[in-house]
Design a protein around this motif. Structure first.
Motif, PDB file in Angstrom:
ATOM      1  N   TYR A  20       0.858  -1.181   0.000  1.00 55.48           N
ATOM      2  CA  TYR A  20       0.000   0.000   0.000  1.00 55.48           C
ATOM      3  C   TYR A  20       0.891   1.226   0.000  1.00 55.48           C
ATOM      4  CZ  TYR A  20      -3.690  -3.202   1.456  1.00 55.48           C
ATOM      5  OH  TYR A  20      -4.592  -4.232   1.520  1.00 55.48           O
ATOM      6  N   HIS A  21       0.528   2.214  -0.800  1.00 52.09           N
ATOM      7  CA  HIS A  21       1.340   3.422  -0.871  1.00 52.09           C
ATOM      8  C   HIS A  21       0.452   4.663  -0.822  1.00 52.09           C
ATOM      9  CE1 HIS A  21       4.726   5.983  -1.769  1.00 52.09           C
ATOM     10  NE2 HIS A  21       3.925   6.633  -2.577  1.00 52.09           N
ATOM     11  N   LEU A  22       0.744   5.526   0.136  1.00 54.55           N
ATOM     12  CA  LEU A  22       0.065   6.807   0.252  1.00 54.55           C
ATOM     13  C   LEU A  22       0.888   7.850  -0.482  1.00 54.55           C
ATOM     14  CD1 LEU A  22      -2.026   8.761   1.491  1.00 54.55           C
ATOM     15  CD2 LEU A  22      -0.530   8.896   3.493  1.00 54.55           C
ATOM     16  N   THR A  23       0.279   8.540  -1.420  1.00 51.08           N
ATOM     17  CA  THR A  23       0.974   9.611  -2.111  1.00 51.08           C
ATOM     18  C   THR A  23       0.557  10.944  -1.523  1.00 51.08           C
ATOM     19  OG1 THR A  23       1.396  10.666  -4.227  1.00 51.08           O
ATOM     20  CG2 THR A  23      -0.742   9.661  -3.971  1.00 51.08           C
ATOM     21  N   PHE A  24       1.533  11.816  -1.335  1.00 55.29           N
ATOM     22  CA  PHE A  24       1.259  13.142  -0.796  1.00 55.29           C
ATOM     23  C   PHE A  24       1.097  14.173  -1.909  1.00 55.29           C
ATOM     24  CE2 PHE A  24       3.434  12.006   3.440  1.00 55.29           C
ATOM     25  CZ  PHE A  24       2.261  11.444   3.889  1.00 55.29           C
ATOM     26  N   ASP A  38       0.532   3.324 -13.447  1.00 58.65           N
ATOM     27  CA  ASP A  38       1.953   3.496 -13.817  1.00 58.65           C
ATOM     28  C   ASP A  38       2.872   2.862 -12.775  1.00 58.65           C
ATOM     29  OD1 ASP A  38       1.221   4.869 -16.102  1.00 58.65           O
ATOM     30  OD2 ASP A  38       1.715   6.853 -15.291  1.00 58.65           O
ATOM     31  N   TRP A  39       2.473   2.881 -11.508  1.00 59.49           N
ATOM     32  CA  TRP A  39       3.229   2.301 -10.389  1.00 59.49           C
ATOM     33  C   TRP A  39       3.149   0.769 -10.410  1.00 59.49           C
ATOM     34  CZ3 TRP A  39       0.990   0.717  -5.346  1.00 59.49           C
ATOM     35  CH2 TRP A  39       1.946   0.500  -4.358  1.00 59.49           C
ATOM     36  N   GLY A  40       2.190   0.223 -11.156  1.00 63.03           N
ATOM     37  CA  GLY A  40       2.005  -1.226 -11.230  1.00 63.03           C
ATOM     38  C   GLY A  40       0.862  -1.726 -10.385  1.00 63.03           C
ATOM     39  N   GLY A  41       0.013  -0.830  -9.917  1.00 65.77           N
ATOM     40  CA  GLY A  41      -1.122  -1.214  -9.078  1.00 65.77           C
ATOM     41  C   GLY A  41      -2.385  -0.501  -9.498  1.00 65.77           C
ATOM     42  N   HIS A  42      -3.210  -0.202  -8.498  1.00 65.44           N
ATOM     43  CA  HIS A  42      -4.491   0.482  -8.698  1.00 65.44           C
ATOM     44  C   HIS A  42      -4.769   1.332  -7.481  1.00 65.44           C
ATOM     45  CE1 HIS A  42      -5.801  -1.804 -12.230  1.00 65.44           C
ATOM     46  NE2 HIS A  42      -5.179  -2.832 -11.672  1.00 65.44           N
ATOM     47  N   LEU A  43      -5.746   2.212  -7.590  1.00 66.29           N
ATOM     48  CA  LEU A  43      -6.268   2.843  -6.389  1.00 66.29           C
ATOM     49  C   LEU A  43      -6.763   1.729  -5.474  1.00 66.29           C
ATOM     50  CD1 LEU A  43      -8.137   5.867  -7.953  1.00 66.29           C
ATOM     51  CD2 LEU A  43      -6.433   6.017  -6.133  1.00 66.29           C
ATOM     52  N   VAL A  44      -6.659   1.942  -4.180  1.00 72.05           N
ATOM     53  CA  VAL A  44      -6.956   0.877  -3.227  1.00 72.05           C
ATOM     54  C   VAL A  44      -8.420   0.435  -3.297  1.00 72.05           C
ATOM     55  CG1 VAL A  44      -7.552   2.306  -1.221  1.00 72.05           C
ATOM     56  CG2 VAL A  44      -6.452   0.111  -0.863  1.00 72.05           C
ATOM     57  N   SER A  45      -8.613  -0.875  -3.189  1.00 80.30           N
ATOM     58  CA  SER A  45      -9.927  -1.474  -2.955  1.00 80.30           C
ATOM     59  C   SER A  45      -9.871  -2.041  -1.541  1.00 80.30           C
ATOM     60  CB  SER A  45     -10.232  -2.573  -3.972  1.00 80.30           C
ATOM     61  OG  SER A  45      -9.231  -3.578  -3.963  1.00 80.30           O
ATOM     62  N   LYS A 137      -0.896  -2.724  -4.635  1.00 82.96           N
ATOM     63  CA  LYS A 137      -0.473  -3.695  -5.647  1.00 82.96           C
ATOM     64  C   LYS A 137      -0.016  -4.960  -4.946  1.00 82.96           C
ATOM     65  CE  LYS A 137       4.305  -2.050  -6.239  1.00 82.96           C
ATOM     66  NZ  LYS A 137       5.265  -1.496  -7.209  1.00 82.96           N
ATOM     67  N   VAL A 138       0.004  -6.048  -5.683  1.00 85.96           N
ATOM     68  CA  VAL A 138       0.474  -7.332  -5.158  1.00 85.96           C
ATOM     69  C   VAL A 138       1.933  -7.186  -4.782  1.00 85.96           C
ATOM     70  CG1 VAL A 138       0.873  -9.761  -5.695  1.00 85.96           C
ATOM     71  CG2 VAL A 138      -1.215  -8.638  -6.493  1.00 85.96           C
ATOM     72  N   SER A 139       2.313  -7.690  -3.603  1.00 85.05           N
ATOM     73  CA  SER A 139       3.686  -7.502  -3.115  1.00 85.05           C
ATOM     74  C   SER A 139       4.672  -8.513  -3.657  1.00 85.05           C
ATOM     75  CB  SER A 139       3.721  -7.555  -1.583  1.00 85.05           C
ATOM     76  OG  SER A 139       3.486  -8.879  -1.136  1.00 85.05           O
ATOM     77  N   GLY A 140       4.209  -9.639  -4.152  1.00 85.93           N
ATOM     78  CA  GLY A 140       5.114 -10.686  -4.571  1.00 85.93           C
ATOM     79  C   GLY A 140       5.399 -11.668  -3.452  1.00 85.93           C
ATOM     80  N   ILE A 141       5.013 -11.301  -2.235  1.00 88.13           N
ATOM     81  CA  ILE A 141       5.150 -12.188  -1.082  1.00 88.13           C
ATOM     82  C   ILE A 141       3.758 -12.597  -0.668  1.00 88.13           C
ATOM     83  CG2 ILE A 141       5.921 -12.394   1.313  1.00 88.13           C
ATOM     84  CD1 ILE A 141       7.891 -10.079   0.706  1.00 88.13           C
ATOM     85  N   LEU A 142       3.408 -13.837  -0.899  1.00 92.88           N
ATOM     86  CA  LEU A 142       2.078 -14.323  -0.567  1.00 92.88           C
ATOM     87  C   LEU A 142       2.029 -14.789   0.874  1.00 92.88           C
ATOM     88  CD1 LEU A 142       1.180 -16.243  -3.826  1.00 92.88           C
ATOM     89  CD2 LEU A 142       0.524 -13.926  -3.161  1.00 92.88           C
ATOM     90  N   ILE A 143       1.042 -14.323   1.612  1.00 90.64           N
ATOM     91  CA  ILE A 143       0.861 -14.714   3.002  1.00 90.64           C
ATOM     92  C   ILE A 143      -0.349 -15.637   3.062  1.00 90.64           C
ATOM     93  CG2 ILE A 143       0.356 -13.868   5.326  1.00 90.64           C
ATOM     94  CD1 ILE A 143       1.676 -11.218   4.441  1.00 90.64           C
TER      95      ILE A 143
END
Length: 144
Positions: A20-24, A38-45, A137-143
């Motif tokens: 999760y990334h918060l942009t200022f 562009d970052w490889g994700g989406h707005l948060v769901s 976005k998906v982290s690549g580390i599945l929990i």
């Protein structure tokens, strides 16, 4: 590509297999949507209370509201807050929607996007609102 000019650890956190990334940078919904992709994700769901609590605990403080990925379906009823009227920009199931009392209300006549308030409540808003955005976005580390 990072969505903020200089992301810090405080602005990026992982939870349940996602980053999760918060942009200022204050942008409109469409501006954030483009940056998130562009970052490889989406707005948060947001899909459950645990995820909502994680977001509330980690990303509020510098803002009282954040643009998230909720979109009103074309032609839907102004006050319907269900999956019949809303969808997530990332294509995931609309299965959790903690609307504030009286929301959605389409008070502006074109309130077809969502912001999340610091208390974890959804509000419908127009695409032109300029606010901070929260990306996922998906982290690549599945929990498991």
């Amino acid at each position: 590509m990072e969505p903020s000019v200089s992301p810090t650890q405080k602005r990026t956190n992982e939870f349940n297999g996602y980053v999760y990334h918060l942009t200022f940078n204050k942008k409109t919904w469409n501006g954030h949507n483009t940056s998130a992709i562009d970052w490889g994700g989406h707005l948060v769901s947001i899909h459950d209370t645990r995820e909502l609590e994680f977001i509330k605990q980690n990303f509020f403080g510098d803002s009282t509201r954040l643009i998230i990925g909720g979109m009103r379906l074309d032609g839907s009823d102004d006050t319907d807050g269900s999956q019949d009227a809303w969808e997530w920009s990332d294509g995931t199931l609309w299965d959790f929607s903690p609307w504030n009392r009286g929301q959605p209300d389409n008070a502006g006549g074109n309130d077809n996007r969502i912001f999340l308030r610091f208390d974890g409540k959804f509000f419908d808003t127009s695409e032109t609102l300029r606010e901070f955005g929260l990306y996922k976005k998906v982290s690549g580390i599945l929990i498991k």
